[in-house]
Design an enzyme around this catalytic site. Structure first.
Site, PDB file in Angstrom:
ATOM      1  N   SER A 154      34.904  -6.734  -8.027  1.00 39.84           N
ATOM      2  CA  SER A 154      35.249  -6.202  -9.292  1.00 39.84           C
ATOM      3  C   SER A 154      34.345  -6.433 -10.377  1.00 39.84           C
ATOM      4  CB  SER A 154      36.590  -6.824  -9.727  1.00 39.84           C
ATOM      5  OG  SER A 154      36.858  -6.475 -11.257  1.00 39.84           O
ATOM      6  N   TYR A 167      39.884 -14.714 -12.033  1.00 40.85           N
ATOM      7  CA  TYR A 167      39.785 -13.193 -11.188  1.00 40.85           C
ATOM      8  C   TYR A 167      38.133 -13.013 -11.297  1.00 40.85           C
ATOM      9  CZ  TYR A 167      40.481  -8.285 -10.162  1.00 40.85           C
ATOM     10  OH  TYR A 167      40.432  -7.212  -9.819  1.00 40.85           O
ATOM     11  N   LYS A 171      36.493 -12.769  -7.609  1.00 40.45           N
ATOM     12  CA  LYS A 171      35.650 -11.608  -7.269  1.00 40.45           C
ATOM     13  C   LYS A 171      34.137 -11.761  -7.094  1.00 40.45           C
ATOM     14  CE  LYS A 171      39.282  -8.830  -6.729  1.00 40.45           C
ATOM     15  NZ  LYS A 171      39.622  -8.572  -5.159  1.00 40.45           N
TER      16      LYS A 171
END
Length: 309
Positions: A154, A167, A171
């Site tokens: 991401s 997150y 990622k």
């Protein structure tokens, strides 16, 4: 134009395939001939709850188009559940060719307010989940001398996003995992890539204005994914994708500076920082040891020495 990309005779596992990007990837693979394991735990966006309705619905969609598919509700962070999923796929079809790691959750908060259990949970699903699935498929792909693996990264991990320390860390780790598996899988024709998508999905819908939903639909990304898992796929590529746009992200290292003797001080590093960060002459490192070799050769040159390397 390139020849049609098909997956006839291939078996694919797609995690988080009940909705959004995963569903689009599963349907795209099935439409081009692949047999698909539709994995989805059926949890909410933050990883709570569980239902098989979404994955079963995707299986029915695939069967309605004349394809073959099975649903499996393994939590990808649970190694035993992943092994059971892989075993069921092998029992049904005898091979696994493609592994698309797409499952994920969000538990967003600023780092100051984040409980470390939330950090750990997100890393467990994204990083350990991806590693669990790839690790369970790895010996099968080595035996077959064929495998295609995609990890989902991401922009939050590659570039940063406020409130997503857990997150973003997970990622960004996809790049490191890809880098190593690309090297280890090369001799066995296992190609490993990373997809960094931007789409309007359940996980991101509140971030975009309504008019962006159609432009950034998951279906605009899946063509890139299908190429990354095709027979003629590249390896070691980070592909950004969204709204029909596709690009490659690369990590470069500047030529930098080399300091020796008494000049190797923090003050000299500070004084030469502009030169250290000068992008002219920057290069892409194919592996970690290439950086070590670069520094050793630079140090030898600065000392008037020659390394036979």
């Amino acid at each position: 134009m390139a020849a049609d990309i098909r997956f006839d005779g291939r078996v694919a596992i797609v995690t988080g395939a009940g909705i959004g990007l995963g569903r689009s990837h599963a349907l795209g693979l099935a439409a081009r001939g692949a047999k698909v394991v539709v994995n989805d735990l059926g949890v909410s966006r933050d990883g709570t709850g569980s239902t098989s309705e979404a994955s079963e619905a995707v299986v029915e969609e695939i069967k309605a188009m004349g394809g073959e598919a099975m649903a499996h509700g393994a939590d990808v962070s649970d190694e035993a559940g992943v092994k059971d999923m892989v075993a069921q796929a092998m029992d049904a079809w005898g091979r696994i060719d493609i592994c698309v790691n797409n499952a994920g959750i969000l538990m967003d908060k600023t780092f100051a307010k984040m409980d470390m259990s939330a950090f750990r949970k997100v890393v467990d699903v994204h990083l350990f989940g991806s590693a669990n699935v790839a690790h369970a498929c790895w010996p099968i792909m080595r035996e077959q001398q064929y495998g295609r693996i995609v990890f989902t990264s991401s922009s939050s991990g590659l570039y940063g996003n406020f409130g997503q320390a857990n997150y973003g860390a997970a990622k960004a780790a996809m790049m490191g995992l890809m880098n190593v598996l690309h090297l280890e899988g090369a001799r066995d024709n296992i190609r490993v890539n990373t997809l960094a998508p931007t789409a309007v999905t359940r996980m991101t819908e509140e971030l975009f204005p309504p008019e962006a939903a159609e432009m950034l639909a998951p279906e605009t990304i899946t063509p890139g994914l299908l190429y990354l898992v095709s027979e003629d796929a590249p390896s070691h590529v980070i592909m950004g994708a969204g709204g029909g746009s596709f690009a490659q992200t690369r990590v470069y290292e500047t030529q930098g500076i080399t300091l020796t003797g008494d000049e190797n001080t923090p003050e000299v590093v500070a004084a030469q920082f502009d030169q250290l960060t000068d992008a002219s002459g920057q290069t892409e490192m194919p592996d970690a040891f290439s950086q070590t070799k670069k520094y050793a050769l630079n140090a030898a040159k600065a000392r008037g020495l020659t390394l036979d390397w």
